[in-house]
Design an enzyme around this catalytic site. Structure first.
Site, PDB file in Angstrom:
ATOM      1  N   GLY A   4      -9.921  38.331  12.528  1.00 48.35           N
ATOM      2  CA  GLY A   4      -8.466  38.179  12.294  1.00 48.35           C
ATOM      3  C   GLY A   4      -8.008  37.925  13.809  1.00 48.35           C
ATOM      4  N   GLY A   5      -9.163  37.255  14.301  1.00 45.78           N
ATOM      5  CA  GLY A   5      -9.109  36.162  15.856  1.00 45.78           C
ATOM      6  C   GLY A   5      -9.414  37.009  17.041  1.00 45.78           C
ATOM      7  N   TYR A  39     -16.759  25.324  18.377  1.00 45.32           N
ATOM      8  CA  TYR A  39     -15.446  25.147  18.025  1.00 45.32           C
ATOM      9  C   TYR A  39     -14.995  23.828  17.846  1.00 45.32           C
ATOM     10  CZ  TYR A  39     -10.013  25.261  18.614  1.00 45.32           C
ATOM     11  OH  TYR A  39      -8.811  25.055  18.705  1.00 45.32           O
ATOM     12  N   GLU A  94     -14.376  32.719   3.072  1.00 43.63           N
ATOM     13  CA  GLU A  94     -13.707  32.198   3.801  1.00 43.63           C
ATOM     14  C   GLU A  94     -14.703  31.017   4.932  1.00 43.63           C
ATOM     15  OE1 GLU A  94     -10.908  35.488   6.259  1.00 43.63           O
ATOM     16  OE2 GLU A  94     -11.733  34.080   7.486  1.00 43.63           O
ATOM     17  N   GLU A 105     -16.421  33.677   7.439  1.00 40.08           N
ATOM     18  CA  GLU A 105     -16.859  35.603   7.627  1.00 40.08           C
ATOM     19  C   GLU A 105     -17.075  35.291   5.903  1.00 40.08           C
ATOM     20  OE1 GLU A 105     -13.056  37.032   9.352  1.00 40.08           O
ATOM     21  OE2 GLU A 105     -14.019  36.130  11.253  1.00 40.08           O
ATOM     22  N   ARG A 158     -12.277  42.967  -0.054  1.00 37.50           N
ATOM     23  CA  ARG A 158     -11.188  43.718  -0.557  1.00 37.50           C
ATOM     24  C   ARG A 158     -10.981  42.105  -1.046  1.00 37.50           C
ATOM     25  NH1 ARG A 158     -10.039  42.173   4.618  1.00 37.50           N
ATOM     26  NH2 ARG A 158      -8.695  39.618   4.379  1.00 37.50           N
ATOM     27  N   VAL A 192      -3.785  39.686   0.164  1.00 39.78           N
ATOM     28  CA  VAL A 192      -3.471  39.593  -0.795  1.00 39.78           C
ATOM     29  C   VAL A 192      -2.137  38.410  -0.978  1.00 39.78           C
ATOM     30  CG1 VAL A 192      -0.692  39.308   0.916  1.00 39.78           C
ATOM     31  CG2 VAL A 192      -2.669  40.429   2.147  1.00 39.78           C
TER      32      VAL A 192
HETATM   33  C1  MV4 Z   1     -12.712  29.234  14.156  1.00 34.74           C
HETATM   34  C2  MV4 Z   1     -12.294  28.448  14.210  1.00 34.74           C
HETATM   35  C3  MV4 Z   1     -12.814  26.756  15.149  1.00 34.74           C
HETATM   36  N1  MV4 Z   1     -14.217  26.679  15.431  1.00 34.74           N
HETATM   37  N2  MV4 Z   1     -14.316  29.093  13.947  1.00 34.74           N
HETATM   38  C4  MV4 Z   1      -9.755  32.762  13.634  1.00 34.74           C
HETATM   39  C5  MV4 Z   1      -9.595  34.123  13.214  1.00 34.74           C
HETATM   40  C6  MV4 Z   1     -11.731  33.931  12.503  1.00 34.74           C
HETATM   41  N3  MV4 Z   1     -11.283  34.527  11.169  1.00 34.74           N
HETATM   42  C7  MV4 Z   1     -12.363  32.076  12.500  1.00 34.74           C
HETATM   43  N4  MV4 Z   1     -11.501  32.087  13.778  1.00 34.74           N
HETATM   44  C8  MV4 Z   1     -11.243  30.650  13.619  1.00 34.74           C
HETATM   45  N5  MV4 Z   1     -12.708  29.761  13.848  1.00 34.74           N
HETATM   46  C9  MV4 Z   1     -14.728  28.320  15.390  1.00 34.74           C
HETATM   47  N6  MV4 Z   1     -15.596  27.714  15.176  1.00 34.74           N
HETATM   48  C10 MV4 Z   1     -10.885  28.521  14.828  1.00 34.74           C
HETATM   49  C11 MV4 Z   1     -10.223  29.623  14.803  1.00 34.74           C
HETATM   50  C12 MV4 Z   1      -8.897  29.899  13.929  1.00 34.74           C
HETATM   51  C13 MV4 Z   1      -8.764  30.178  12.391  1.00 34.74           C
HETATM   52  C14 MV4 Z   1      -8.968  30.385  11.504  1.00 34.74           C
HETATM   53  C15 MV4 Z   1      -8.612  30.080   9.865  1.00 34.74           C
HETATM   54  C16 MV4 Z   1      -7.290  30.477  10.084  1.00 34.74           C
HETATM   55  C17 MV4 Z   1      -6.132  30.410  10.854  1.00 34.74           C
HETATM   56  C18 MV4 Z   1      -7.316  30.629  12.564  1.00 34.74           C
HETATM   57  C19 MV4 Z   1      -6.192  29.801  13.396  1.00 34.74           C
HETATM   58  C20 MV4 Z   1      -6.568  30.027  14.929  1.00 34.74           C
HETATM   59  C21 MV4 Z   1      -8.227  29.900  14.753  1.00 34.74           C
END
Ligand code: MV4
Length: 448
Positions: A164-165, A202, A275, A287, A291, A294
């Site tokens: 969830g960030g 990233y 995910e 991830e 569950r 939604v």
């Molecule tokens: C990332 C990413 C970019 N690169 N991992 C955000 C929450 C978490 N579930 C994983 N997230 C992210 N991981 C890498 N290596 C960007 C995000 C991310 C994101 C991911 C899914 C949906 C919305 C997002 C919004 C901002 C950042």
């Protein structure tokens, strides 16, 4: 099959589970806080038990009260819905220790996937593609530097207990690494009481694509294709689609077979969602959620399957009644999450809904616990309705969603309905060419 199921949740998802039980001839027990005494999930259930005061920690997270309610009503099983106790391994264990079935994965799998490092380790061993990164937890700033030099900047430091960030920091170059390392660890410690972190390359403009799976207790695993959840703001999803506008049937099949084979080796059971980030035609696992999600209805619409009934059958020990090749993907589905929030500032807007009118017609589904005269309490999640449409293709689904949104009335509180209408009218959204950053910009532009 179970005779009675306790639904450890509220709102639209409690109704969703109740409806599946009702059609299966299973009686239901609702639990509710004092703030939810007049809620729709309580009205519809066969029985209800008040489990505490409004604050979630005293009611919907109150394990002792929920287990007592299950025991005194003679329930055979507990469905946790999403949120609240749905990914709490300890709760799943206690449900089973009380002689009840937990409608979900094993406590061990919930625990494993709750630890993002352990989850990635498992997927790495099982040949699921990952984002390049540290092999496990980062033990020191020196190790972080070494990994970053190897995978190249920009890099992301993430909390092992995260999701969830929260506890996530980007370092765009070597001089930003120390700060990112410190802040990510401090945030992880504060949010989760655990400062373990790991590193990933990233990805700067990915889409968020997730795969729905079901596994029975007889070793069979199937997938139901993907959902594209890229339209989100501050880690809150707004719109989800099945399938993804960027995925071919061959891509779906390739990813699906990798994942089902991995989960079968893992001995996973019940529903799960993996995910992925998708960028430049490549998938990278980030991830797994253990569950019901939604946004599960968009999958149900394109596959013509009731995921909640399947969860219940699996928990009761029944084998899946079909194989992967029986699962067909028909048309396109879109879900709009309507929340009780200001459509521009996102300020919460609980209160009395004077008039509620749900849209209808071919290919329209509304999952909501609203009724005219209902008061949305301020204590919980702001989701008040999920508007889901299904049509032969994406363009027709968008047209249908615009029509359904124009029919829907939720008067007395502010909702995100106008934002959804604007998104559906936007040419870029219609083109299907968007990333996880698209909505943030769209909202900022609307604010002027
Ligand atoms: C990332 C990413 C970019 N690169 N991992 C955000 C929450 C978490 N579930 C994983 N997230 C992210 N991981 C890498 N290596 C960007 C995000 C991310 C994101 C991911 C899914 C949906 C919305 C997002 C919004 C901002 C950042």
């Amino acid at each position: 099959m179970f005779g009675k199921v306790l639904i450890a949740n509220r709102g639209e998802i409690a109704l969703r589970v109740h409806r599946a039980c009702q059609e299966m001839g299973i009686r239901t027990v609702a639990v509710h806080s004092t703030a939810d005494a007049t809620a729709m999930h309580v009205r519809l259930a066969d029985e209800s038990v008040c489990i505490g005061p409004p604050a979630a920690r005293d009611s919907y997270l109150n394990v002792a009260a929920i287990l007592s309610a299950a025991t005194i009503t003679g329930a055979d099983a507990v469905h946790p819905g999403y949120g609240f106790l749905s990914e709490n391994a300890r709760f799943a264990e206690m449900v089973e220790a009380h002689g009840l079935k937990f409608i979900g994965p094993s406590p061990d799998h919930i625990r494993m996937m709750g630890d993002k490092i352990a989850a990635k380790d498992a997927m790495r061993r099982l040949d699921v593609p990952l984002v390049p990164g540290s092999p496990g937890a980062l033990e020191s700033l020196d190790e972080a530097r070494a990994v970053a030099d190897q995978i190249k900047y920009p890099v992301l430091i993430k909390a092992a207990a995260g999701g969830g960030g929260r506890g996530m920091k980007v370092a765009r170059s070597a001089d930003e690494l120390e700060e990112a390392w410190r802040v990510a660890r401090a945030e992880a410690k504060a949010a989760f009481g655990d400062d373990s972190v790991y590193m990933e390359k990233y990805l700067d403009r990915p889409r968020h694509i997730e795969l729905q799976v079901l596994a029975d207790t007889h070793g069979k695993v199937v997938h139901f294709g993907e959902r594209d959840c890229s339209l989100q703001r501050r880690h809150q999803k707004l719109v989800e689609e099945a399938g993804s506008p960027v995925l071919s049937a061959a891509d779906r099949e390739a990813l699906g077979s990798r994942v089902t084979s991995a989960l079968s080796k893992l001995g996973y059971r019940n529903a799960g969602t993996l995910e992925f980030l998708w960028q430049d035609g490549q998938f990278a696992f980030i991830e797994m959620n253990t569950r019901l999600q939604v946004e599960h209805p968009v999958t149900e619409m394109v596959c013509g399957i009731d995921l909640v009934k399947e969860q219940i059958r699996i928990a009761a020990g029944e084998p899946l009644g079909y194989t992967q090749k029986d699962i067909q993907f028909r048309g396109h589905a879109i879900e709009c999450r309507i929340t009780a929030e200001d459509p521009e500032t996102f300020a919460p807007s609980p209160g009395r809904v004077n008039t509620y009118h749900a849209p209808g017609g071919l290919g329209v589904r509304v999952d909501s616990a609203l009724y005219s005269g209902y008061t949305v309490p301020p204590h919980y999640d702001s989701l008040v309705a999920k508007l889901v449409v299904h049509a032969p293709n994406r363009a027709e689904a968008i047209a249908r969603m615009r029509r359904a949104l124009s029919e829907m009335v939720v008067a007395g509180i502010r909702t995100t309905l106008p934002l959804h209408q604007a998104v559906m009218e936007d040419a870029e959204f219609q083109s299907g060419d968007y990333t996880i950053h698209w909505l943030e910009r769209f909202v900022a532009d609307r604010q002027g």
